[in-house]
Scaffold this motif. Structure first.
Motif, mmCIF file in Angstrom:
data_model
loop_
_atom_site.group_PDB
_atom_site.id
_atom_site.type_symbol
_atom_site.label_atom_id
_atom_site.label_comp_id
_atom_site.label_asym_id
_atom_site.label_seq_id
_atom_site.Cartn_x
_atom_site.Cartn_y
_atom_site.Cartn_z
ATOM 1 N N ASP A 17 0.858 -1.173 0.000
ATOM 2 C CA ASP A 17 0.000 0.000 0.000
ATOM 3 C C ASP A 17 0.912 1.247 0.000
ATOM 4 O O ASP A 17 1.923 1.264 0.708
ATOM 5 C CB ASP A 17 -0.863 -0.053 1.273
ATOM 6 C CG ASP A 17 -1.419 1.306 1.628
ATOM 7 O OD1 ASP A 17 -2.354 1.728 0.941
ATOM 8 O OD2 ASP A 17 -0.892 1.956 2.561
ATOM 9 N N GLU A 19 0.948 4.256 1.293
ATOM 10 C CA GLU A 19 1.315 4.949 2.532
ATOM 11 C C GLU A 19 2.193 4.061 3.415
ATOM 12 O O GLU A 19 3.124 4.543 4.062
ATOM 13 C CB GLU A 19 0.063 5.427 3.280
ATOM 14 C CG GLU A 19 0.452 6.331 4.440
ATOM 15 C CD GLU A 19 -0.674 7.180 5.001
ATOM 16 O OE1 GLU A 19 -1.760 7.264 4.390
ATOM 17 O OE2 GLU A 19 -0.451 7.773 6.075
ATOM 18 N N ARG A 20 1.922 2.757 3.403
ATOM 19 C CA ARG A 20 2.770 1.843 4.194
ATOM 20 C C ARG A 20 4.174 1.796 3.600
ATOM 21 O O ARG A 20 5.168 1.720 4.339
ATOM 22 C CB ARG A 20 2.171 0.436 4.218
ATOM 23 C CG ARG A 20 0.882 0.398 5.015
ATOM 24 C CD ARG A 20 0.313 -0.990 4.967
ATOM 25 N NE ARG A 20 1.038 -1.831 5.897
ATOM 26 C CZ ARG A 20 0.473 -2.401 6.959
ATOM 27 N NH1 ARG A 20 -0.800 -2.211 7.189
ATOM 28 N NH2 ARG A 20 1.168 -3.149 7.752
ATOM 29 N N LYS A 102 -7.726 7.277 5.838
ATOM 30 C CA LYS A 102 -7.037 6.492 4.805
ATOM 31 C C LYS A 102 -8.054 5.669 4.030
ATOM 32 O O LYS A 102 -9.096 5.336 4.604
ATOM 33 C CB LYS A 102 -6.017 5.561 5.466
ATOM 34 C CG LYS A 102 -4.922 6.321 6.206
ATOM 35 C CD LYS A 102 -3.989 5.325 6.884
ATOM 36 C CE LYS A 102 -3.002 6.068 7.775
ATOM 37 N NZ LYS A 102 -2.129 5.198 8.555
ATOM 38 N N PRO A 103 -7.803 5.302 2.784
ATOM 39 C CA PRO A 103 -6.617 5.630 2.006
ATOM 40 C C PRO A 103 -6.633 7.086 1.539
ATOM 41 O O PRO A 103 -7.692 7.639 1.263
ATOM 42 C CB PRO A 103 -6.707 4.672 0.803
ATOM 43 C CG PRO A 103 -8.174 4.423 0.632
ATOM 44 C CD PRO A 103 -8.759 4.473 2.010
#
Ligand SMILES: Cc1cc2nc3c(=O)[nH]c(=O)nc-3n(C[C@H](O)[C@H](O)[C@H](O)COP(=O)(O)O)c2cc1C
Length: 370
Positions: A17, A19-20, A102-103
């Motif tokens: 993902d 942001e991760r 999020k997302p």
């Protein structure tokens, strides 16, 4: 790290993902301190031909980290070691805030672009100031560190100056320069602060506060810059440049992300329909044009920092030739990897050699004509 290793890392990151993946990259930079230190002379290879003295600060390379990558100030020491000539930490708001649900970060791989609506997630000025202060002790960051400040979401627009003042009082001691961000599309109403009245209130208040604090600690005047949106009409960019001169600002940063969706080769990518600001190559032409408008108007009186769609040395060269003295990258770091600052800096040096240019300052504004 070899270039192949960088490509492998990127492939792994793209399976995560977005942001991760970004958080993992920041954690790696934090944890990788000793390795980065050991490799830093290789990562930050360059010579004096790309160094500039601007705003009373020494910039060893014109290639910096754009705001929003290290919002929490977690990797302040890493940026110089990774080859960046400076970094902007933040955006920091007066109070901590979680940002949007999020997302809120989306990749558009076919265009090497990103859409984000992060919404100024950050730890607030007090915590961030302490973190930056810790990082700057001892060997420190090695390159100029700017802090980018913005209005807290909960603060009404007509109290924006107070909100910025609260951040500034806490962050002044740890910042080499301060960028006021009135151009994020992800805080409702924020971009209205780009009008003359609001800008005068905010930046006038910051400048007066700095002057009054200097009576007690005799520091050098803080260089203030304002960061503008690419979606402003040219006339408003010119007006903001005039105002920056009137308010004695050090410069302008052009540009933030765009709410437009022009220039996409794959406009049908579902991420393009997400609400938020678009960055990367689709922004390049408009961000470059905005720099030229501002540079012509400023006529050398202000520092111009160019950002938006800079992915390689030719992009950086064009932005410098259009009148920017410094450039910054964000999206390029995602798609071109952690060696981007080194690659761009060395690429600029190669091109200078090929074109018989002795110093980077001769590139700045070279396309603008007499
Ligand atoms: C995920 C993300 C978060 C960002 N956050 C901020 C921010 O907090 N403050 C700010 O001034 N700009 C922020 N930006 C804008 C960048 O600093 C830069 O102006 C923009 O992305 C264009 O550069 P690029 O094409 O190299 O990404 C952000 C950009 C991205 C992609």
């Amino acid at each position: 790290m070899t270039v192949d290793a960088a490509a492998l890392l990127r492939r792994a990151a793209f399976r995560m993902d977005p942001e991760r993946a970004h958080e993992a990259a920041l954690r790696a930079l934090q944890a990788g301190g000793p390795a980065l230190s050991a490799a830093s002379s290789w990562l930050s290879r360059r010579d004096g031909s790309v160094g500039q003295s601007l705003m009373g600060l020494e910039f060893p390379s014109p290639v910096g980290l754009a705001a929003g990558y290290d919002k929490y100030g977690r990797a302040v020491r890493a940026w110089g070691r990774l080859g960046f000539g400076f970094a902007e930490i933040g955006t920091v708001t007066a109070r901590p805030q979680p940002g949007n649900p999020k997302p809120r970060l989306f990749r558009l791989p076919a265009d090497e672009a990103i859409v984000n609506r992060m919404g100024f997630n950050n730890d607030g000025a007090a915590v961030t100031a302490r973190r930056i202060a810790d990082a700057r002790r001892g060997a420190g960051a090695g390159v100029p560190i700017g802090v980018n400040i913005g209005k807290s979401k909960a603060t009404p627009l007509d109290r924006a100056a107070d909100d910025h003042l609260a951040s500034f009082r806490l962050l002044r001691g740890v910042a080499d320069f301060v960028v006021v961000n009135v151009s994020s599309p992800n805080t409702p109403g924020l971009r209205e602060l780009q009008d003359r009245e609001h800008l005068t209130a905010i930046l006038g208040a910051l400048r007066d506060e700095d002057a009054s604090m200097r009576r007690h600690d005799a520091r050098a005047p803080m260089p203030f810059l304002v960061k503008l949106a690419p979606d402003l009409p040219d006339a408003q960019i010119e007006d903001a440049v005039d105002l920056a001169g009137e308010l004695d600002l050090a410069g302008v940063v052009l540009t933030n992300t765009t709410i437009a969706r022009d220039g996409l080769s794959h406009p049908d990518d579902p991420a393009a329909a997400e609400q938020g600001g678009l960055s990367g190559p689709p922004l390049r032409a408009r961000a470059g044009a905005a720099v030229r408008v501002a540079a012509r108007r400023a006529a050398g009186r202000l520092l111009i920092v160019g950002v938006g769609g800079i992915m390689d040395a030719d992009d950086a060269w064009d932005r410098l030739a259009g009148g920017a003295s410094l450039v910054e990258v964000w999206t390029g770091l995602v798609y071109r990897g952690p060696l981007i600052a080194r690659d761009i800096t060395l690429g600029l040096m190669d091109r200078m050699r090929a074109e018989g240019v002795g110093h980077i300052s001769e590139v700045v504004g070279s396309d603008l004509g007499a």
